[in-house]
Design an enzyme around this catalytic site. Structure first.
Site, PDB file in Angstrom:
ATOM      1  CB  SER A   8      -0.937   0.015   1.209  1.00 36.91           C
ATOM      2  OG  SER A   8      -0.278   0.508   2.349  1.00 36.91           O
ATOM      3  CB  CYS A   9       1.823   3.952  -1.576  1.00 38.34           C
ATOM      4  SG  CYS A   9       1.059   4.225  -3.167  1.00 38.34           S
ATOM      5  N   GLY A  10       0.019   5.952  -0.509  1.00 41.77           N
ATOM      6  CA  GLY A  10      -1.004   6.976  -0.357  1.00 41.77           C
ATOM      7  C   GLY A  10      -2.134   6.887  -1.355  1.00 41.77           C
ATOM      8  CB  THR A  15       5.366   4.897  -3.939  1.00 41.90           C
ATOM      9  OG1 THR A  15       4.146   5.104  -3.256  1.00 41.90           O
ATOM     10  CG2 THR A  15       6.042   6.217  -4.174  1.00 41.90           C
ATOM     11  CB  ALA A  41      -2.687   4.147   3.090  1.00 41.05           C
TER      12      ALA A  41
END
Lengths: 92, 154
Positions: A8-10, A15, A41
């Protein structure tokens, strides 16, 4: 048995896309049977339960009992091997 | 999609002097908007996202930042680059309480993460390649920088 890894990322735009691919390639080259899914996220609480481990570039909450590895090593190159070892430990 | 259109000299600035990360982001977003790579909403969206999900990356020898946002604000993919004369502070990705001094900002306009995956991977590969990072800092014209980056991401 195939193990699920959640990355996960923003916003799941840049990313986590890169991290997911790197994690998948590295583990498969080491002979691990894994499927890697990326998400935002904010989606982690709904997706955590089915994963063996969560790799995230940003802090997350509500991962339940699923172990979380927060790292940016797959982007910066600093400390990748140690993180791969941590992921492998959670694959059991 | 060719990398030629992703990266042009019109999206690059060298020896840039900005007091804050907000100033860098606003300047690069303006270039992307002027060249019609992004919608008008892109700039504010990147600034807002940077607060919640900072993009500073402390590399082995330097600091970079990769501000970006949701693809709904993007018209076509591009990378805008600012090489800073004086580093500015960005918060570290995943650790908003930590700061990193950034000397290079690569603003990403991503329209489709799947089709731009390879580009993103190559870009992160460059970050992990100290030699290319050093070369980028030594470039004296936008043409040279675009040429070097284009070579390395192809």
């Amino acid at each position: 048995m195939t193990k699920r890894i959640l990355v996960s990322c923003g916003t799941a735009v840049a990313t986590s896309t890169v991290v997911a691919k790197k994690v998948e390639e590295t583990l498969k080259s080491k002979g691990y049977d894994v499927v890697v899914e990326q998400c935002k996220a904010s989606e982690v609480p709904y997706k955590a339960a089915s994963a063996s481990v969560i790799v995230t570039t940003t802090p997350i909450s509500d991962a339940g009992n699923t172990p979380v590895i927060q790292t940016i090593s797959f982007l910066t190159g600093v400390g990748i091997e140690a993180d791969i070892e941590k992921i492998i430990q959670h694959l059991g | 999609m060719t990398n030629e259109t992703l990266l042009t000299t019109k999206l690059v600035e060298l020896q840039a002097d900005h007091p804050t990360k907000e100033a860098v982001i606003t300047c690069l977003a303006e270039k992307l908007y002027e060249q019609q790579y992004v919608k008008e909403s892109y700039s504010a969206a990147v600034l807002a996202r940077e607060v919640i999900y900072p993009t500073g990356l402390p590399l082995a020898n330097t600091g970079v930042a990769i501000p970006h946002t949701d693809s709904v604000h993007v018209l076509k993919p591009a990378i805008a680059v600012s090489m800073l004369k004086n580093p500015v502070s960005f918060c570290v990705m995943g650790s908003p309480d930590s700061q990193v001094e950034v000397s290079m900002v690569l603003m990403l306009a991503i329209s489709d993460p799947e089709s731009q995956l390879e580009l993103l991977q190559r870009l992160m590969g460059i970050f992990q390649d100290a030699e290319t990072m050093q070369l980028m800092q030594e470039m004296t014209t936008a043409d040279e920088l675009v040429q070097l980056l284009t070579e390395r991401i192809q």
